[in-house]
Scaffold this active site. Structure first.
Site, mmCIF file in Angstrom:
data_model
loop_
_atom_site.group_PDB
_atom_site.id
_atom_site.type_symbol
_atom_site.label_atom_id
_atom_site.label_comp_id
_atom_site.label_asym_id
_atom_site.label_seq_id
_atom_site.Cartn_x
_atom_site.Cartn_y
_atom_site.Cartn_z
ATOM 1 N N GLY A 72 0.803 -1.218 0.000
ATOM 2 C CA GLY A 72 0.000 0.000 0.000
ATOM 3 C C GLY A 72 0.838 1.272 0.000
ATOM 4 O O GLY A 72 0.522 2.237 -0.701
ATOM 5 N N ASN A 152 -8.013 4.212 8.626
ATOM 6 C CA ASN A 152 -7.440 3.052 9.299
ATOM 7 C C ASN A 152 -7.541 3.132 10.821
ATOM 8 O O ASN A 152 -7.470 2.119 11.493
ATOM 9 C CB ASN A 152 -5.981 2.864 8.894
ATOM 10 C CG ASN A 152 -5.182 4.146 8.930
ATOM 11 O OD1 ASN A 152 -5.539 5.150 8.300
ATOM 12 N ND2 ASN A 152 -4.107 4.135 9.666
ATOM 13 N N GLN A 180 -7.664 0.125 3.550
ATOM 14 C CA GLN A 180 -8.528 -0.457 4.583
ATOM 15 C C GLN A 180 -9.874 -0.921 4.028
ATOM 16 O O GLN A 180 -10.477 -1.842 4.555
ATOM 17 C CB GLN A 180 -8.787 0.562 5.703
ATOM 18 C CG GLN A 180 -7.573 0.838 6.580
ATOM 19 C CD GLN A 180 -7.168 -0.354 7.435
ATOM 20 O OE1 GLN A 180 -7.979 -1.207 7.788
ATOM 21 N NE2 GLN A 180 -5.888 -0.428 7.763
ATOM 22 N N HIS A 202 -1.792 -7.563 2.672
ATOM 23 C CA HIS A 202 -1.807 -8.047 4.062
ATOM 24 C C HIS A 202 -2.935 -7.473 4.906
ATOM 25 O O HIS A 202 -3.111 -7.855 6.061
ATOM 26 C CB HIS A 202 -0.445 -7.826 4.730
ATOM 27 C CG HIS A 202 -0.143 -6.415 5.130
ATOM 28 N ND1 HIS A 202 -0.213 -6.009 6.437
ATOM 29 C CD2 HIS A 202 0.243 -5.335 4.422
ATOM 30 C CE1 HIS A 202 0.129 -4.733 6.514
ATOM 31 N NE2 HIS A 202 0.409 -4.302 5.293
ATOM 32 N N THR A 238 11.563 -8.041 -11.428
ATOM 33 C CA THR A 238 10.966 -9.368 -11.600
ATOM 34 C C THR A 238 9.746 -9.480 -10.701
ATOM 35 O O THR A 238 9.790 -9.141 -9.519
ATOM 36 C CB THR A 238 11.990 -10.454 -11.231
ATOM 37 O OG1 THR A 238 13.125 -10.262 -12.062
ATOM 38 C CG2 THR A 238 11.426 -11.846 -11.428
ATOM 39 N N CYS A 326 2.174 2.302 13.109
ATOM 40 C CA CYS A 326 3.319 3.085 12.655
ATOM 41 C C CYS A 326 3.664 4.192 13.636
ATOM 42 O O CYS A 326 4.796 4.605 13.736
ATOM 43 C CB CYS A 326 3.029 3.720 11.295
ATOM 44 S SG CYS A 326 1.927 2.762 10.291
HETATM 45 C C1 LIG Z 1 -1.693 -0.262 6.035
HETATM 46 C C2 LIG Z 1 -2.052 0.965 5.281
HETATM 47 C C3 LIG Z 1 -1.205 1.498 4.293
HETATM 48 C C4 LIG Z 1 0.149 0.912 4.019
HETATM 49 O O1 LIG Z 1 0.084 -0.340 3.403
HETATM 50 P P1 LIG Z 1 1.365 -1.307 3.432
HETATM 51 O O2 LIG Z 1 1.005 -2.431 2.535
HETATM 52 O O3 LIG Z 1 1.549 -1.719 4.850
HETATM 53 O O4 LIG Z 1 2.513 -0.507 2.919
HETATM 54 C C5 LIG Z 1 -1.622 2.612 3.603
HETATM 55 N N1 LIG Z 1 -2.811 3.182 3.847
HETATM 56 C C6 LIG Z 1 -3.671 2.702 4.764
HETATM 57 C C7 LIG Z 1 -4.996 3.361 4.959
HETATM 58 C C8 LIG Z 1 -3.320 1.587 5.516
HETATM 59 O O5 LIG Z 1 -4.156 1.122 6.440
#
Ligand SMILES: *Cc1c(COP(=O)(O)O)cnc(C)c1O
Length: 396
Positions: A72, A152, A180, A202, A238, A326
Site C-alpha cells: 500500500g 485506518n 482499509q 496483508h 521481476t 506506525c
Molecule cells: C496499512 C495501510 C497502508 C500501508 O500499506 P502497506 O502495505 O503496509 O505498505 C496505507 N494506507 C492505509 C490506509 C493503511 O491502512
C-alpha cells in the site's frame, strides 16, 4: 478461547491458509522468471495475468489497469509522486485530507518541499471530509485530489462517490487510498469516478509486501521504478509471483466472503460498542457510528493513558492498538484523533480494536470484562480522575 485474542486487523491480518497454499508451488516448483521464453517459466506470465483479471473484476476495472506494487505505501507514493511529475505543466496543487495514512501525508510533505502546494482538508467530528470545503479548495492549478476510502484508525468511510463526482466535474484526477476498505466493502471505480486506487494484500488476509495501484486508462502517470519492462514498463523488477498469486487468492476470497463476513463483524462490532458504552463511564466512540468499516471500534477513555491500557490488555492476551502501529512508540497523539477535534489528553487515552471474521461473541465479552477491570485499576491510580471525582461526585 484461543490466545492471543487478535483485535488488530487494521494493522495486519492472518494470511488465510488457502492463500498460503496457493502461493507455495510458486516458491518451490513453478519458480521460473515470468519474462523467460521457455514454457516452464512462461506459464507464470499467464498466472499473473489471471490475478490481474480477478482484481480488475472485483473493482469493475480492466485488467491492464492493475499494476502490482510492493504494498500500500508504494502504491500511495506512486500515485502522488508520479502524477505530480506528469501533470506539473498543468498545475502544482494537490488536495488531500488531514486524516490520511502517513504514506500519503509524508509523500505530500515531500512534494511540498519540491515546489508543489498541498491543501490538507479538515474533517468533521466524525472524521468526514466536508464536500463544500473540498469544492472551495479547488484552484485552476489543482491536478490531484487524494482522499482515503476509509480511515485506518477510526474506520470512517468517506463520501467517495460525491468526492469523485466533484473531481470529475473539474477535470481533476482522483486517487483514493483504499487499503482499509478494499476487501471489506464493495468498491466500483467507475461509479465513484476513481482514477487511481491503492490496496494492499496483508490487510485482506493476503501476504505482506504485495499490493496494487489501479490506474485508469488515459491517466498519464510516470514509471515508478525504472528497469525492465514489467508492469507495462511502469514498475520494473521481476514480478513477485508467489505474492501476486497470494494477492489474487486473497482478493477472490475476500470478494466471495464479503457479505457474510461484514454481517458477522458488524454484529460483533456493534455489540462491543454497546457493551463498552453501557458498562464503562466517561468513554467516547471515535469515528462515524454507521458509515464505518465493519470491523472497526475506536474509543477514548478519559483519565487513561493508551499505552498503559495496551500493556495491561496484552497481559490478558488481547492485542489492540492505541493509534496506528506506525505511530506507536511515539508520544504524539494520533493526527487522526486530533483532526476530529479531540484534546491531547483525550486522544492519548484511545484504543482501537479491529475485528476479523474469526472474532467470537465470547471474545467480545472477555474483552469488555478485561477493559472494565483495567480501566477501573488505571483510574484508581490517576490523580486527574481523583480530582475529577472530588469535584463532580462519584461515577454516574
Ligand atoms: C496499512 C495501510 C497502508 C500501508 O500499506 P502497506 O502495505 O503496509 O505498505 C496505507 N494506507 C492505509 C490506509 C493503511 O491502512
Amino acid at each position: 478461547m484461543n490466545r492471543p485474542i487478535y483485535l488488530d486487523n487494521a494493522a495486519t491480518t492472518k494470511t488465510a491458509p488457502e492463500v498460503v497454499e496457493a502461493m507455495l508451488p510458486y516458491f518451490t516448483e513453478q519458480y521460473g522468471n515470468p519474462s523467460s521464453v521457455y514454457s516452464f517459466a512462461a506459464g507464470n506470465k499467464e498466472v499473473i495475468a489471471a490475478q490481474r483479471e480477478i482484481i480488475a473484476d472485483v473493482l469493475g476495472a480492466k485488467s491492464n489497469e492493475i499494476y502490482f506494487t510492493a504494498g500500500g505505501s508504494e502504491a500511495d507514493n506512486w500515485a502522488l509522486k508520479a502524477t505530480a511529475e506528469a501533470y506539473k505543466s498543468k498545475g502544482n496543487h494537490i488536495i488531500t485530507s488531514k486524516i490520511e495514512h502517513h504514506a500519503i501525508l509524508h509523500t505530500a510533505e515531500y512534494l511540498e518541499k519540491n515546489g508543489f502546494e498541498v491543501t490538507y482538508l479538515d474533517v468533521d467530528a466524525d472524521g468526514k471530509v466536508d464536500l463544500d470545503a473540498l469544492r472551495k479548495a479547488i484552484r485552476p492549478t489543482t491536478i490531484l485530489i487524494s482522499i482515503m476510502y476509509a480511515n485506518n484508525e477510526i474506520g470512517t468511510i468517506q463520501p467517495i462517490r460525491e468526492i469523485g463526482e466533484i473531481a470529475h466535474e473539474h477535470g481533476i484526477l482522483f486517487h483514493t487510498d483504499a487499503v482499509q476498505a478494499f476487501g471489506q466493502i464493495p468498491i466500483q471505480v467507475d461509479a465513484c469516478h476513481i482514477d487511481m486506487l491503492s490496496a494492499s494484500g496483508h490487510k485482506l488476509n493476503g501476504p505482506k509486501g504485495i499490493g496494487f495501484l489501479y490506474i485508469r486508462t488515459g491517466v498519464r502517470i510516470r514509471s515508478f521504478i525504472h528497469g525492465g519492462g514489467q508492469e507495462r514498463k511502469r514498475r520494473a523488477g521481476t514480478e513477485n509471483v508467489p505474492g501476486i498469486v497470494g494477492l489474487g487468492a486473497a482478493v477472490k476470497r475476500a470478494a466471495a466472503t464479503m457479505e457474510e463476513r461484514a454481517r458477522h463483524e458488524i454484529e460483533l462490532r456493534d455489540e462491543l460498542i454497546r457493551q463498552i458504552e453501557s458498562e464503562i463511564s466517561y468513554v467516547k466512540l471515535n469515528g462515524h457510528r454507521t458509515d464505518r468499516l465493519p470491523n472497526n471500534v475506536n474509543f477514548s477513555f478519559r483519565f487513561i493513558e493508551g499505552e498503559s491500557l495496551l500493556i495491561l490488555l496484552d497481559m490478558k492476551g488481547i492485542c489492540g492498538s492505541s493509534g496506528s502501529a506506525c505511530t506507536s512508540g511515539s508520544l504524539d497523539p494520533s493526527h487522526v484523533l486530533l483532526a476530529i477535534g479531540l484534546p491531547h489528553e483525550i486522544a492519548h487515552g484511545s484504543l482501537r480494536l479491529t475485528l476479523s471474521e474469526e472474532t467470537t461473541k465470547e471474545e467480545i465479552s472477555y474483552v469488555v470484562e478485561s477493559l472494565k477491570e483495567i480501566i477501573a485499576q488505571l483510574r484508581k491510580m490517576s490523580p486527574l480522575y481523583e480530582d475529577f471525582i472530588k469535584k463532580h461526585g462519584s461515577e454516574k
